[in-house]
Design a protein around this motif. Structure first.
Motif, short mmCIF file in Angstrom:
data_model
loop_
_atom_site.label_atom_id
_atom_site.label_comp_id
_atom_site.label_asym_id
_atom_site.label_seq_id
_atom_site.Cartn_x
_atom_site.Cartn_y
_atom_site.Cartn_z
N ALA A 77 0.71 -1.32 0.12
CA ALA A 77 -0.01 0.23 0.01
C ALA A 77 1.07 1.17 0.10
O ALA A 77 0.61 2.21 -0.87
CB ALA A 77 -1.11 -0.02 1.25
N PRO A 78 1.82 1.42 0.97
CA PRO A 78 2.69 2.60 0.64
C PRO A 78 3.33 2.83 -0.63
O PRO A 78 3.37 4.09 -1.04
CB PRO A 78 3.81 2.48 1.83
CG PRO A 78 3.16 1.34 2.53
CD PRO A 78 2.45 0.50 1.84
N GLN A 79 3.85 1.98 -1.15
CA GLN A 79 4.31 2.28 -2.68
C GLN A 79 3.33 2.45 -3.68
O GLN A 79 3.48 3.37 -4.48
CB GLN A 79 5.04 0.77 -3.09
CG GLN A 79 6.41 0.55 -2.52
CD GLN A 79 6.07 -0.51 -1.28
OE1 GLN A 79 5.09 -0.94 -1.21
NE2 GLN A 79 7.09 -1.00 -0.78
N GLN A 80 1.98 1.86 -3.49
CA GLN A 80 1.00 2.35 -4.10
C GLN A 80 0.51 3.68 -4.15
O GLN A 80 0.31 4.36 -5.20
CB GLN A 80 -0.21 1.19 -4.24
CG GLN A 80 -0.07 -0.11 -4.91
CD GLN A 80 -1.15 -1.01 -4.96
OE1 GLN A 80 -2.11 -0.77 -4.02
NE2 GLN A 80 -1.26 -2.17 -5.71
N ASP A 81 0.44 3.94 -2.83
CA ASP A 81 0.08 5.42 -2.34
C ASP A 81 0.91 6.51 -3.03
O ASP A 81 0.44 7.33 -3.61
CB ASP A 81 -0.06 5.63 -1.05
CG ASP A 81 -1.37 4.91 -0.55
OD1 ASP A 81 -2.22 4.27 -1.25
OD2 ASP A 81 -1.40 4.65 0.90
N ALA A 82 2.33 6.05 -2.97
CA ALA A 82 3.31 7.12 -3.73
C ALA A 82 3.29 7.19 -5.10
O ALA A 82 3.20 8.31 -5.76
CB ALA A 82 4.69 6.75 -3.28
N ALA A 83 2.83 5.81 -5.57
CA ALA A 83 2.95 5.91 -7.19
C ALA A 83 1.48 6.85 -7.64
O ALA A 83 1.48 7.51 -8.54
CB ALA A 83 2.85 4.43 -7.67
N VAL A 84 0.45 6.51 -6.73
CA VAL A 84 -0.88 7.42 -7.39
C VAL A 84 -0.63 8.83 -7.09
O VAL A 84 -0.99 9.48 -8.02
CB VAL A 84 -2.14 6.70 -6.45
CG1 VAL A 84 -3.12 7.62 -6.57
CG2 VAL A 84 -2.42 5.30 -6.80
N SER A 85 -0.16 9.18 -5.90
CA SER A 85 0.10 10.60 -5.85
C SER A 85 0.89 11.23 -6.75
O SER A 85 0.81 12.36 -7.23
CB SER A 85 0.53 10.70 -4.20
OG SER A 85 0.99 12.06 -4.17
N SER A 86 2.00 10.47 -7.14
CA SER A 86 2.99 11.17 -8.09
C SER A 86 2.21 11.24 -9.55
O SER A 86 2.31 12.29 -10.21
CB SER A 86 4.15 10.03 -8.30
OG SER A 86 5.25 10.61 -9.24
N ALA A 87 1.36 10.16 -9.90
CA ALA A 87 0.98 10.13 -11.31
C ALA A 87 -0.09 11.47 -11.15
O ALA A 87 -0.37 11.99 -12.03
CB ALA A 87 0.29 8.67 -11.42
#
Length: 156
Positions: free
Chosen positions: A132-142
């Motif tokens: 989840a933390p990696q996915q959240d960071a990826a979503v936020s950046s995108a």
């Protein structure tokens, strides 16, 4: 009553998405509030799609049911194969007994399949929580990149 359900669901979903992203958006090109809302929704959907996050349904749902169905099918197939292995005895049985045997085998295999399916579902959920933390960071950046391309300033 139905006319309130869809807007309420949309508000809840957008509140969830906004809380997950939690970034302030400032229009730099004089975009209207309606355009801003449309851009936010489009960028959220795009960011989640890029990160591989499903927006509808419950993730990892139905593991027990899928396991039970697979187990029941396997149990019935095994019962049929065992019956063909011992044809001389199996042929002397009446059809009701054969059916009961296949159903019992399918039921037992379905129970085992349900346990295995539930275990796999729990494991997938643990993996999702770990990622989840990696996915959240990826979503936020995108999301931030998409909004910046559309002429907005995005600040955390």
């Amino acid at each position: 009553m139905n006319r309130f359900v869809v807007p309420a669901a949309a508000v809840c979903l957008s509140a969830f998405c906004l809380s997950a992203i939690a970034q302030q958006v400032t229009p730099l090109k004089g975009q209207s509030p309606e355009t801003t809302q449309q851009d936010i929704a489009a960028c959220q959907a795009q960011a989640q799609a890029q990160a591989g996050i499903a927006t509808a349904g419950t993730p990892n749902a139905g593991g027990r049911a899928r396991g039970a169905a697979a187990g029941a099918a396997a149990g019935a197939a095994v019962a049929g194969a065992r019956g063909r292995q011992h044809e001389e005895v199996y042929d002397r049985m009446d059809d009701d007994t054969k059916q009961a045997y296949r159903q019992n085998q399918a039921k037992d295999a379905a129970a085992a399949g349900m346990v295995v399916g539930g275990s796999r579902q729990r494991q997938e959920r643990r993996e999702d929580r770990a990622n989840a933390p990696q996915q959240d960071a990826a979503v936020s950046s995108a999301y931030a990149n998409c909004m910046q391309q559309r002429g907005y300033q995005v600040t955390p």
